[in-house]
Structures are given as C-alpha cells and as structure tokens.
Design a protein around this motif. Sequence first.
Motif, PDB file in Angstrom:
ATOM      1  N   PHE A  67       0.842  -1.197   0.000  1.00 30.22           N
ATOM      2  CA  PHE A  67       0.000   0.000   0.000  1.00 30.22           C
ATOM      3  C   PHE A  67       0.879   1.250   0.000  1.00 30.22           C
ATOM      4  O   PHE A  67       0.666   2.174  -0.784  1.00 30.22           O
ATOM      5  CB  PHE A  67      -0.920  -0.010   1.231  1.00 30.22           C
ATOM      6  CG  PHE A  67      -1.694   1.253   1.431  1.00 30.22           C
ATOM      7  CD1 PHE A  67      -2.882   1.462   0.754  1.00 30.22           C
ATOM      8  CD2 PHE A  67      -1.244   2.232   2.305  1.00 30.22           C
ATOM      9  CE1 PHE A  67      -3.604   2.637   0.938  1.00 30.22           C
ATOM     10  CE2 PHE A  67      -1.956   3.412   2.498  1.00 30.22           C
ATOM     11  CZ  PHE A  67      -3.147   3.599   1.811  1.00 30.22           C
ATOM     12  N   TRP A  68       1.874   1.275   0.884  1.00 31.22           N
ATOM     13  CA  TRP A  68       2.749   2.437   1.031  1.00 31.22           C
ATOM     14  C   TRP A  68       3.523   2.709  -0.266  1.00 31.22           C
ATOM     15  O   TRP A  68       3.691   3.859  -0.661  1.00 31.22           O
ATOM     16  CB  TRP A  68       3.696   2.234   2.208  1.00 31.22           C
ATOM     17  CG  TRP A  68       4.426   3.464   2.605  1.00 31.22           C
ATOM     18  CD1 TRP A  68       5.769   3.685   2.554  1.00 31.22           C
ATOM     19  CD2 TRP A  68       3.866   4.668   3.140  1.00 31.22           C
ATOM     20  NE1 TRP A  68       6.076   4.940   3.011  1.00 31.22           N
ATOM     21  CE2 TRP A  68       4.926   5.565   3.380  1.00 31.22           C
ATOM     22  CE3 TRP A  68       2.571   5.080   3.437  1.00 31.22           C
ATOM     23  CZ2 TRP A  68       4.734   6.846   3.893  1.00 31.22           C
ATOM     24  CZ3 TRP A  68       2.378   6.358   3.949  1.00 31.22           C
ATOM     25  CH2 TRP A  68       3.449   7.219   4.171  1.00 31.22           C
ATOM     26  N   GLU A  88       8.239   8.271   6.932  1.00 32.60           N
ATOM     27  CA  GLU A  88       8.388   6.853   6.593  1.00 32.60           C
ATOM     28  C   GLU A  88       8.211   5.942   7.805  1.00 32.60           C
ATOM     29  O   GLU A  88       7.699   4.843   7.677  1.00 32.60           O
ATOM     30  CB  GLU A  88       9.762   6.591   5.973  1.00 32.60           C
ATOM     31  CG  GLU A  88       9.887   7.004   4.538  1.00 32.60           C
ATOM     32  CD  GLU A  88       9.165   6.083   3.560  1.00 32.60           C
ATOM     33  OE1 GLU A  88       8.821   4.942   3.928  1.00 32.60           O
ATOM     34  OE2 GLU A  88       8.943   6.514   2.430  1.00 32.60           O
ATOM     35  N   THR A  89       8.644   6.390   8.972  1.00 34.57           N
ATOM     36  CA  THR A  89       8.549   5.564  10.173  1.00 34.57           C
ATOM     37  C   THR A  89       7.098   5.313  10.565  1.00 34.57           C
ATOM     38  O   THR A  89       6.715   4.181  10.874  1.00 34.57           O
ATOM     39  CB  THR A  89       9.295   6.234  11.346  1.00 34.57           C
ATOM     40  OG1 THR A  89      10.626   6.513  10.938  1.00 34.57           O
ATOM     41  CG2 THR A  89       9.305   5.347  12.572  1.00 34.57           C
ATOM     42  N   GLU A  90       6.283   6.348  10.550  1.00 32.98           N
ATOM     43  CA  GLU A  90       4.875   6.235  10.949  1.00 32.98           C
ATOM     44  C   GLU A  90       3.950   5.952   9.769  1.00 32.98           C
ATOM     45  O   GLU A  90       2.748   5.781   9.962  1.00 32.98           O
ATOM     46  CB  GLU A  90       4.422   7.524  11.650  1.00 32.98           C
ATOM     47  CG  GLU A  90       5.137   7.810  12.947  1.00 32.98           C
ATOM     48  CD  GLU A  90       4.753   6.836  14.050  1.00 32.98           C
ATOM     49  OE1 GLU A  90       3.567   6.421  14.098  1.00 32.98           O
ATOM     50  OE2 GLU A  90       5.628   6.476  14.837  1.00 32.98           O
ATOM     51  N   HIS A  91       4.484   5.938   8.549  1.00 37.38           N
ATOM     52  CA  HIS A  91       3.694   5.750   7.331  1.00 37.38           C
ATOM     53  C   HIS A  91       2.577   6.786   7.241  1.00 37.38           C
ATOM     54  O   HIS A  91       1.392   6.449   7.136  1.00 37.38           O
ATOM     55  CB  HIS A  91       3.123   4.330   7.245  1.00 37.38           C
ATOM     56  CG  HIS A  91       4.158   3.281   7.073  1.00 37.38           C
ATOM     57  ND1 HIS A  91       4.500   2.416   8.075  1.00 37.38           N
ATOM     58  CD2 HIS A  91       4.959   2.975   6.028  1.00 37.38           C
ATOM     59  CE1 HIS A  91       5.449   1.608   7.648  1.00 37.38           C
ATOM     60  NE2 HIS A  91       5.753   1.929   6.409  1.00 37.38           N
ATOM     61  N   ILE A  92       2.986   8.055   7.273  1.00 36.75           N
ATOM     62  CA  ILE A  92       2.036   9.165   7.183  1.00 36.75           C
ATOM     63  C   ILE A  92       2.492  10.126   6.090  1.00 36.75           C
ATOM     64  O   ILE A  92       3.666  10.459   6.003  1.00 36.75           O
ATOM     65  CB  ILE A  92       1.944   9.943   8.518  1.00 36.75           C
ATOM     66  CG1 ILE A  92       1.412   9.052   9.635  1.00 36.75           C
ATOM     67  CG2 ILE A  92       1.074  11.187   8.361  1.00 36.75           C
ATOM     68  CD1 ILE A  92       1.470   9.685  11.010  1.00 36.75           C
ATOM     69  N   ILE A  93       1.551  10.572   5.287  1.00 41.35           N
ATOM     70  CA  ILE A  93       1.764  11.678   4.357  1.00 41.35           C
ATOM     71  C   ILE A  93       0.694  12.689   4.699  1.00 41.35           C
ATOM     72  O   ILE A  93      -0.485  12.343   4.834  1.00 41.35           O
ATOM     73  CB  ILE A  93       1.637  11.236   2.890  1.00 41.35           C
ATOM     74  CG1 ILE A  93       2.713  10.207   2.548  1.00 41.35           C
ATOM     75  CG2 ILE A  93       1.747  12.453   1.963  1.00 41.35           C
ATOM     76  CD1 ILE A  93       2.579   9.596   1.176  1.00 41.35           C
ATOM     77  N   GLU A  94       1.102  13.951   4.868  1.00 46.23           N
ATOM     78  CA  GLU A  94       0.133  14.966   5.254  1.00 46.23           C
ATOM     79  C   GLU A  94       0.411  16.289   4.569  1.00 46.23           C
ATOM     80  O   GLU A  94       1.528  16.537   4.113  1.00 46.23           O
ATOM     81  CB  GLU A  94       0.127  15.156   6.772  1.00 46.23           C
ATOM     82  CG  GLU A  94       1.439  15.658   7.339  1.00 46.23           C
ATOM     83  CD  GLU A  94       1.435  15.715   8.856  1.00 46.23           C
ATOM     84  OE1 GLU A  94       0.376  15.510   9.470  1.00 46.23           O
ATOM     85  OE2 GLU A  94       2.493  15.979   9.419  1.00 46.23           O
ATOM     86  N   LEU A  95      -0.614  17.101   4.518  1.00 41.28           N
ATOM     87  CA  LEU A  95      -0.476  18.474   4.060  1.00 41.28           C
ATOM     88  C   LEU A  95      -0.263  19.304   5.318  1.00 41.28           C
ATOM     89  O   LEU A  95      -1.169  19.400   6.157  1.00 41.28           O
ATOM     90  CB  LEU A  95      -1.725  18.932   3.310  1.00 41.28           C
ATOM     91  CG  LEU A  95      -1.698  20.353   2.774  1.00 41.28           C
ATOM     92  CD1 LEU A  95      -0.556  20.540   1.770  1.00 41.28           C
ATOM     93  CD2 LEU A  95      -3.030  20.692   2.116  1.00 41.28           C
TER      94      LEU A  95
END
Length: 110
Positions: A67-68, A88-95
């Motif tokens: 998924f990532w 990358e550690t928390e598997h988060i992409i944010e604005l």
Amino acid sequence: MSEYKITLPQPHPRQYEFIRSPAKRKIIRAGRRSGKTVGVGIYGVEKFLTGRRFLYAAPTAEQIARFWTTVTRALAEPIQAGVFKKNETEHIIELPGTEQRIRAKTAWNA
C-alpha cells in the motif's frame, strides 16, 4: 496541486468497481494477488487529494508495504517538492497545517 504530477496505476475492471462504489463501507471478497491492496491505495490517494483523511489498516507489514509503495509512488512529485510531508517511520503523508493525511498501520492485535 495541478502543477505536480500524480501518477496512479490504471485500475483493472474489478478494482474500478470497488474504487467507484458509492458504499460507505466496502467489503472486498477476492483471492490472493487480485489487486485489493493496490486498489485501496488508488482509492486512498484519490480521497486524500480531495482533502480527506484516510487510514489503511492491514494485518501484516507486507500489506502495509505494498500500500505504502503505491501511495508514495503516486505522490512522489509533490512530496519531493515539499508540498506534502512524508514520515516513513509512521507511514504518514500529510499536508502541513491541515488535517489532510493518509496513514497506514498494522491492525494485528490492536
């Protein structure tokens, strides 16, 4: 956002069915390697780009990784330009400065 290229894989017909389904909750009954994880990655990126929050939870780290990979490849250009922040550690992409985010985590023994 239109000045950055978003590169999503082309969904096959069965993926397209659940990606475009208007159902609030979706249950996908399909065999192994049928494209569920990649299809959900496409769906998640589309929701994220409309300003929504999206959480993907799966039982194994291998599913999270697939998924990532789909998500980070699709959003590579705006991430490299600094539009979106990637952890990358928390598997988060944010604005930054908003609630708009996409996150992946394992749901094993929650």
